[in-house]
Motif scaffolding. Sequence first.
Motif, mmCIF file in Angstrom:
data_model
loop_
_atom_site.group_PDB
_atom_site.id
_atom_site.type_symbol
_atom_site.label_atom_id
_atom_site.label_comp_id
_atom_site.label_asym_id
_atom_site.label_seq_id
_atom_site.Cartn_x
_atom_site.Cartn_y
_atom_site.Cartn_z
ATOM 1 N N GLY B 163 0.836 -1.037 -0.093
ATOM 2 C CA GLY B 163 0.096 -0.094 -0.005
ATOM 3 C C GLY B 163 1.093 1.162 0.077
ATOM 4 N N VAL B 173 -1.449 -4.316 4.076
ATOM 5 C CA VAL B 173 -2.171 -2.976 4.314
ATOM 6 C C VAL B 173 -3.181 -3.526 5.342
ATOM 7 C CG1 VAL B 173 -4.055 -1.286 3.437
ATOM 8 C CG2 VAL B 173 -2.118 -2.357 1.865
ATOM 9 N N ASP B 184 -3.817 0.235 -2.791
ATOM 10 C CA ASP B 184 -4.002 -0.897 -2.470
ATOM 11 C C ASP B 184 -3.555 -1.816 -3.581
ATOM 12 O OD1 ASP B 184 -4.275 -3.311 -1.164
ATOM 13 O OD2 ASP B 184 -6.324 -3.024 -0.878
#
Lengths: 230, 242
Positions: B163, B173, B184
Motif C-alpha cells: 500500500g 495493508v 492498495d
Amino acid sequence: MSELVKDKSLVIPGEALFEGMDYLPGPGTYRNDKKIVSKYLGVAEFKNNRLVRVIPLKGKYIPRENDFVIGYISRVSHAIWQVDLNSPYEGILPLSEGTEEFIDLNEKSLEDFYDIDDTIVVKIKKVTQTKDVQLTMKDRRAKKLIGGRIIEISHTKVPRLIGKSGTMVGTIKDKTGCVIIVGQNGRVWLKGNNEELAVRAIKKVEAEAHTSGLTDKITHWLDEESKKVK
Amino acid sequence: MAKGLDIKLIKNGKRLDGRDMEEMRPLKMELGVLDRADGSAAIELGETKVIAAVYGPTKLHPQHRQQPKKAVLSVRYQMLPFSTTDRCRPGPNRRSIEIGLVIKKALEPIIFLEEFPRADIQIEIEVIQANASTRVTGLTAASLALADAGIPMKGLISACAVGKIQDKLILDVAGAEDSYGGADFPIAMINGGDEITLLQLDGDLNQKEMKPALDLAQKGCKILFDQQKNVLKNTYKVGDQK
C-alpha cells in the motif's frame, strides 16, 4: 548435476529435486529447464540412477490400465453397466466384457448378472485420454463379491498394505483367517470370522504407513491382539 | 477509496498499529483444519482470518460445464456476516463473485488441470474475520489447501498487498491504511517470486513507485512462502526410513 533433496524425503509442490539431465522425470514430477521439480506434497524417490518420482501423500484415485479395483454397480442400461470406482471417473463395463457366455437379451436382462449396488472386483482394460474407463471381467481375478464387508483407505496407502510381493496383506490373512481383496482404488473387501481384528490391522497399517519395519510390527501386534481375545 | 482525508497514518515513524513500513502482521498458518474436505488450510494474518477448503477432483455437474481436455476450477469466496464491523449480508454479491473469479484466474496457471479431464476442483474460501488483505490471504490459503488435497501443482502461490500512505510504500495493508491510504496493490507470486499470477491496483502509484512496490511485494511473498513451506513440511512428517 546433483540431487537437491535426499532420497525418501518429504517434498512440497514446486520443490526442485534434481539438477541436470542424468535423471528422467518420473510420475509426480515435471522438468523445468534443467531441473526436475515435484508436483505433489509427497515423498521423493530416486530409482536405479535413472528416474526421480514423487509419491503423493493424498489425492483421489485416477484409474490406470491393468489395475484391479473394487467397484459398485451404479447404473444398468441396455448393454452396459456403469461402475463407481471411488474416483472422479466412472467405469463402463460393456455386456461383451461382462461375461464369457452368450446372452440373449430377449430372455435375460443385465440385472441377472450384476444388479445395482452389487460389488465387483474388476480389471481396468483401457483408459482413454479423456479418462473414459473401460472395464473387463474377463480375468481370473475378476469376480462378483458376495457377503463380507468393505472398508475404504487412502489409495496412496495401498502399496504399503500389500507390502513387498504381498507380505503385509499375507500376514493379516494368515493371522486372522480372513479372505482379503485389496483394490488399487483403496477399497478393501474382507470376509471371515475375525473381520474386526483384520479391519483394525488395516487401519493401523494406513495410519503408520510412513514408518519402517511395519510388517514385523503388525505381525507382533496381531499376535498380541489374538492372545487378548482368547 | 476515500482520499484527501487528513488522517495521520504515520506517527513517530511507525504505522498506526505500531509496525514498521516493511513489516507484516503476525502470521499463523495451519493445515488440514477440516476433516470432511479433501484438503484445507487456515491462515491468520493479524486480525484477518481465512479458511480455505478443497474438494476434488470430482465429477463436474452440470455436464455442459465440463471441458473435454482439462479440469474446471470452481472458486467461491465469501465473507461471513460477522466478519466485518457492519454485518455483511450473506450470500454471493458483486464483490465476492468478482474476487472469486480473480482468485480462480490466479490459481489456474499453477494447477496441472489437464491431468483431470472433465473433472471439477472446488475451492471454498471463507473469510471469518476481515481486516484488509482478504483476497491475498484467501489465495495463499487456497494454494495450501490444494497442496493438502494432493492436487498436482507447479508450485505454491503466496500473495500479499502493498500500500501507500503519505507517499511511503508499506507492506501488508491493514485497518485505516486500507480505507484512507493512497493505494492498495495486491500481488500474488509463484514460489515466492518466480512468476506473478495476480496483480491488481486500487488507488494510484506513479512510475517511480512501481518497481520498489513490486520488490516490496516480493519480500512479503517470500516471508509467506517460507511459512507455507514450514507448515507443509511440519504437518506431515515422514518417519526415518532406513
